[in-house]
Structures are given as structure tokens and as C-alpha cells.
Write a protein that holds these residues in place. Structure first.
Motif, PDB file in Angstrom:
ATOM      1  N   ASN A 315       0.906  -1.153  -0.049  1.00 32.13           N
ATOM      2  CA  ASN A 315      -0.119  -0.005   0.119  1.00 32.13           C
ATOM      3  C   ASN A 315       0.978   1.352   0.033  1.00 32.13           C
ATOM      4  OD1 ASN A 315      -2.627  -1.304   0.478  1.00 32.13           O
ATOM      5  ND2 ASN A 315      -1.369  -2.122   2.306  1.00 32.13           N
ATOM      6  N   GLY A 372       7.684 -13.458  -2.568  1.00 31.00           N
ATOM      7  CA  GLY A 372       6.519 -14.477  -2.382  1.00 31.00           C
ATOM      8  C   GLY A 372       7.028 -15.292  -1.408  1.00 31.00           C
ATOM      9  N   LEU A 375       5.557 -14.612   3.735  1.00 31.84           N
ATOM     10  CA  LEU A 375       4.473 -15.192   4.565  1.00 31.84           C
ATOM     11  C   LEU A 375       4.703 -16.629   4.877  1.00 31.84           C
ATOM     12  CD1 LEU A 375       1.190 -13.527   3.190  1.00 31.84           C
ATOM     13  CD2 LEU A 375       2.393 -13.060   5.209  1.00 31.84           C
ATOM     14  N   SER A 376       5.178 -17.232   3.897  1.00 30.42           N
ATOM     15  CA  SER A 376       5.593 -18.758   4.054  1.00 30.42           C
ATOM     16  C   SER A 376       6.819 -18.722   5.213  1.00 30.42           C
ATOM     17  CB  SER A 376       5.946 -19.438   2.900  1.00 30.42           C
ATOM     18  OG  SER A 376       7.122 -19.463   2.731  1.00 30.42           O
TER      19      SER A 376
HETATM   20  P1  ADP Z   1       5.832 -11.033  -0.890  1.00 27.95           P
HETATM   21  O1  ADP Z   1       7.411 -11.200  -0.610  1.00 27.95           O
HETATM   22  O2  ADP Z   1       5.495 -11.019  -2.160  1.00 27.95           O
HETATM   23  O3  ADP Z   1       5.377  -9.774   0.045  1.00 27.95           O
HETATM   24  P2  ADP Z   1       4.657 -12.743   1.022  1.00 27.95           P
HETATM   25  O4  ADP Z   1       4.647 -14.125   1.088  1.00 27.95           O
HETATM   26  O5  ADP Z   1       5.063 -11.813   2.080  1.00 27.95           O
HETATM   27  O6  ADP Z   1       5.410 -12.566  -0.259  1.00 27.95           O
HETATM   28  O7  ADP Z   1       3.116 -12.280   0.527  1.00 27.95           O
HETATM   29  C1  ADP Z   1       2.433 -13.016  -0.441  1.00 27.95           C
HETATM   30  C2  ADP Z   1       1.494 -12.036  -1.006  1.00 27.95           C
HETATM   31  O8  ADP Z   1       0.253 -11.907  -0.101  1.00 27.95           O
HETATM   32  C3  ADP Z   1       2.022 -10.864  -1.486  1.00 27.95           C
HETATM   33  O9  ADP Z   1       2.564 -10.766  -2.817  1.00 27.95           O
HETATM   34  C4  ADP Z   1       0.964  -9.933  -1.585  1.00 27.95           C
HETATM   35  O10 ADP Z   1       0.204 -10.081  -2.894  1.00 27.95           O
HETATM   36  C5  ADP Z   1      -0.084 -10.718  -0.539  1.00 27.95           C
HETATM   37  N1  ADP Z   1      -0.170  -9.889   0.751  1.00 27.95           N
HETATM   38  C6  ADP Z   1       0.648 -10.287   1.890  1.00 27.95           C
HETATM   39  N2  ADP Z   1       0.261  -9.199   2.868  1.00 27.95           N
HETATM   40  C7  ADP Z   1      -0.543  -8.383   2.528  1.00 27.95           C
HETATM   41  C8  ADP Z   1      -1.382  -7.152   3.013  1.00 27.95           C
HETATM   42  N3  ADP Z   1      -1.211  -6.830   4.159  1.00 27.95           N
HETATM   43  N4  ADP Z   1      -2.125  -6.552   1.971  1.00 27.95           N
HETATM   44  C9  ADP Z   1      -2.204  -7.070   0.789  1.00 27.95           C
HETATM   45  N5  ADP Z   1      -1.687  -7.855   0.241  1.00 27.95           N
HETATM   46  C10 ADP Z   1      -0.972  -8.808   1.189  1.00 27.95           C
END
Ligand code: ADP
Length: 407
Positions: A315, A372, A375-376
Motif C-alpha cells: 500500500n 513471495g 508469509l511462508s
Molecule cells: P512478498 O514477498 O511478495 O510480500 P509474501 O509471502 O510476504 O510475499 O506475501 C504473499 C502475497 O500476499 C504478497 O505478494 C501480496 O500479494 C499478499 N499480501 C501479503 N500481505 C498483504 C497485505 N497486508 N495486504 C495486501 N496483500 C498482502
């Protein structure tokens, strides 16, 4: 217990020993096998010592095996099946049936056929789309290791001989899935690494071959792009190393420290301050002081960093509000990280904790935001500490990641 029983035990012992050696890289399997072998040995010794081993005891012994065990004759009629084999055949009566009728699976039955036909040991790895034989309902693959071998020649009378065949069917689904995941990871990782490398190479080639180095303005622009992509490469490698460490199973151990989560969260917010200011965003930490946790502070820091950084980087427009909160209830702590940004579409929610998954719509052509993997890492680091994470998102209104941990 007659001579046949003892010989069957001895032959099964050899079969299990063979499987044990064959699969020694599969640690979990081995542990079970070691236990089975221990039981088998102990019982065989006890029986030998007491010179008494009833058929009932023999069946009880076979029922302790976690592998399916079948004994069939030269016509492929099942003479004996342990309880695991019966349950894999959906608890149907299988004694007295042919292996085809019993198993309702040609691949497995054919291994037994081949063994009785050639009088030699046969083995095969089978992939099925069901968790028991004869069903075709499961959408995910299950994997089985089938080993069948002649047991012995038993003289029924001086003129007649009968050979029996022992078959062990082992569920290797967990190892199979781990293998598939490993292969997927390698394929995704090489793809992800190749992209920035190709871009870096392309710009370097332009700089050198087209002599663009002579033009400081263009050279500066190109070097900036190269720097951005090499930072991405760095991050990818770091995150891949973290994931592989978190997935190294028994070899991986978290540290256990006692720390104040609100202090740790504040440190993360300070680390992200340049980004917060550049985006004119706000991050409010409402986690009460003295929220004491026992866990690995290093990974907790990474967990909070990834979640807050995600909320900010997804954002970039001014006005994003991120809030951190926590609530203690009896025996557990709920930690929430919320933002009022773009959110995550319902269809993507089941996958966002998967490795390399990114919501495509969030990324414009030129952006090289995430890997990507964030989160994992968060999910695995939490799981290693017995915590869970879930997400709820109302795009454009509120997206909340909720962590639950026992305290
Ligand atoms: P990245 O390194 O792409 O951020 P993540 O595994 O952290 O990978 O997140 C996976 C995907 O989840 C992100 O690419 C994004 O599209 C979505 N995402 C994660 N957190 C948010 C958030 N707070 N708001 C919107 N989308 C999110």
C-alpha cells in the motif's frame, strides 16, 4: 505355533530388514520400522524361549505392524492379512480372495503376481489417487512402496510343496509429498533467481558493449537498476536459506528466550521508519508493555517485520494505517497486525502462505516488490514455536493477520 509360523516370522523379519536397509534415508519410516523390528525380534525370541506361540499371538504380532502385510499362495489367493491390510481394503473380507479381488488395484496386484510367477522378489512404487485401495475419490496423490517375495517351500506331504508369498505395502505418501515439494521449490527458486540475474546481465551487456559507460546519466540509471535487482537477489537467497533452515526438521532448533513483545514490535517499527515516512503512512503499536512471551526473539522479530513491511509495501499510497494489537485470554495470546489497504482477494487467501505465491494484481510490470517467501517464512517460524496464523481481508477496508500462541 507350527514350523510354518516360525518360518513366516523369520522370512518377514528378513523382508522388514531388507526394507529397513532400503529406506534408511527415510528417517520417520525407519523409526517405525525399528520399533516393528524390535517387537518382532522380542516376540520371536520369547516364542523360541517358551517354545510356544499361538496363531492368535502371531496375528496380534502382525497387527502391530504399521505396514500392510499379506500372505498369499501360488494361486495369488490371500491366506493371511494383518489389520492394516484389511483397513486399506476398506475393511472388506479379503482372506480367501485373489489379490486382484481384494486390492482392486492392478498395479499392486501385479507385483504379487509377478513374484508368484517368477518366484523372485519384486518391488514397485505406486501412485494412487485414493487413500485406500479400490477407491478413486481422493484428489491428492498417495504413494505406496510394494515389496513381494516368496517366503519358503513348505512340505505339506513328502510329495507336495507349496510356496507362500509375503507382501509388504508401505504408505510412503509423506516422503513422496516432501519430494514433490522439494522439486517444486528448486524449480521455483531457479526461476526466481534467473529473472534478476538475466536483467543484471542484460544491463551490464548494454553498458559494456554499447559503450554506454561514456554517458554518465545513462550509466547511473542502469547501475541503479542493477543495484535494485542485485538487492532482490540478496533477499531471495537470504529468504531461501531461512526457509530451508526452518524446513530442516529435526536438525532445526529454535532458541527460547523471554522477551517483551511490545518492545520487540517497537524496534521493528523503528527499523521500518524510513519506509513509513517515505510513504506517509502510520504504524501504531497498541501491544501493551509487559506482554511477555517465551520463544525465539530473532524469529519473532522477522515475523513482525515481514507482516508490517507487507502492509506497507502493498500500500504505497499516502495514508496507510497499520495497527498492532494483542489480547490475552486464558492460556493464549492473540496478536493482530491490521492495515486499511488494498487487501487480499478471497480467491488468493488459501494460497498466500505458500512459497513464492504472490497476488498478481498487486504488481505492476516494473515493480519488483516481494519474493513471495515472506508469509511462508512467517507461517513456518510460527509453527516451529507452536503458534498459528490466519488472515481476514475486506479489500480496501481492513486486512488483519491474527497470530495465536499458547502462553
Ligand atoms: P512478498 O514477498 O511478495 O510480500 P509474501 O509471502 O510476504 O510475499 O506475501 C504473499 C502475497 O500476499 C504478497 O505478494 C501480496 O500479494 C499478499 N499480501 C501479503 N500481505 C498483504 C497485505 N497486508 N495486504 C495486501 N496483500 C498482502
Amino acid at each position: 505355533m507350527n514350523e510354518l509360523g516360525y518360518s513366516i516370522i523369520a522370512a518377514l523379519f528378513l523382508l522388514l530388514l531388507w526394507l529397513y536397509v532400503k529406506n534408511k534415508q527415510l528417517q520417520k519410516n525407519n523409526l517405525q520400522l525399528e520399533q516393528q523390528l524390535g517387537t518382532l525380534k522380542a516376540n520371536a525370541e520369547q516364542a523360541e524361549h517358551a517354545n510356544h506361540f499361538s496363531t492368535k499371538q502371531f496375528l496380534l504380532l502382525l497387527n502391530t505392524f504399521q505396514d500392510a502385510l499379506l500372505i498369499s499362495d501360488k494361486n495369488n489367493i490371500i491366506q493371511l492379512a494383518n489389520s492394516k491390510a484389511v483397513s486399506l481394503c476398506s475393511d472388506r473380507e479379503i482372506k480367501g480372495k485373489t489379490v486382484h479381488e481384494a486390492l482392486l488395484n492392478d498395479t499392486i496386484a501385479n507385483v504379487i503376481h509377478a513374484s508368484s510367477h517368477t518366484n523372485e522378489a519384486q518391488e514397485e512404487k505406486c501412485i494412487l489417487y485414493s487413500s485406500s485401495f479400490g477407491n478413486h475419490h481422493s484428489e491428492s496423490e498417495t504413494s505406496w512402496h510394494v515389496y513381494s517375495a516368496p517366503l519358503m517351500e513348505q512340505k505339506e506331504s513328502s510329495s507336495e510343496k507349496e510356496t507362500l508369498y509375503a507382501t509388504i505395502i508401505r504408505d510412503t505418501t509423506i516422503e513422496h509429498r516432501a519430494n514433490v515439494a522439494r522439486k517444486d521449490f528448486v524449480a521455483n527458486a531457479s526461476h526466481e533467481l534467473r529473472t534478476p540475474l538475466t536483467i543484471i546481465n542484460g544491463y551490464l551487456e548494454n553498458l559494456i558493449e554499447d559503450n554506454l559507460i561514456e554517458s554518465p546519466q545513462i550509466a547511473k540509471k542502469f547501475l541503479g537498476i542493477i543495484q535494485k535487482h542485485s538487492e532482490r537477489l540478496n533477499r531471495l537467497v537470504d529468504e531461501m536459506l531461512t526457509i530451508s533452515k526452518l524446513e530442516s526438521g529435526e536438525n532445526f532448533q529454535m532458541e527460547t528466550n523471554t522477551f517483551d513483545l511490545s518492545v520487540l514490535a517497537q524496534e521493528v517499527v523503528e527499523q521500518l521508519n524510513p519506509m513509513i515516512e517515505a510513504q506517509q503512512a502510520s504504524v501504531d503499536n497498541h501491544i501493551p508493555t509487559n506482554t511477555i512471551l517465551r520463544g525465539d526473539a530473532f524469529y519473532w522479530q522477522q515475523i513482525l517485520f515481514n507482516l508490517i513491511e507487507n502492509a506497507l509495501k502493498q500500500n504505497p499510497n499516502p495514508g496507510t494505517k497499520v495497527e498492532l494489537a494483542s489480547k490475552q485470554s486464558e492460556g493464549s495470546l492473540l496478536v493482530q497486525i491490521s492495515d486499511n489497504g488494498i487487501g487480499i482477494p478471497d480467491a488468493d487467501i488459501p494460497y498466500i502462505f505458500d512459497r513464492f505465491y504472490r497476488v498478481q494484481k498487486h504488481h505492476s510490470q516494473n515493480e519488483i516488490k516481494g519474493t513471495g517467501l515472506g508469509l511462508s517464512i512467517v507461517k513456518r517460524a510460527l509453527a516451529a514455536q507452536g503458534a498459528t496464523i490466519s488472515v481476514q481481508s475486506e479489500p480496501g477496508i481492513q486486512t488483519t493477520f491474527s497470530i495465536t500462541i499458547a502462553i
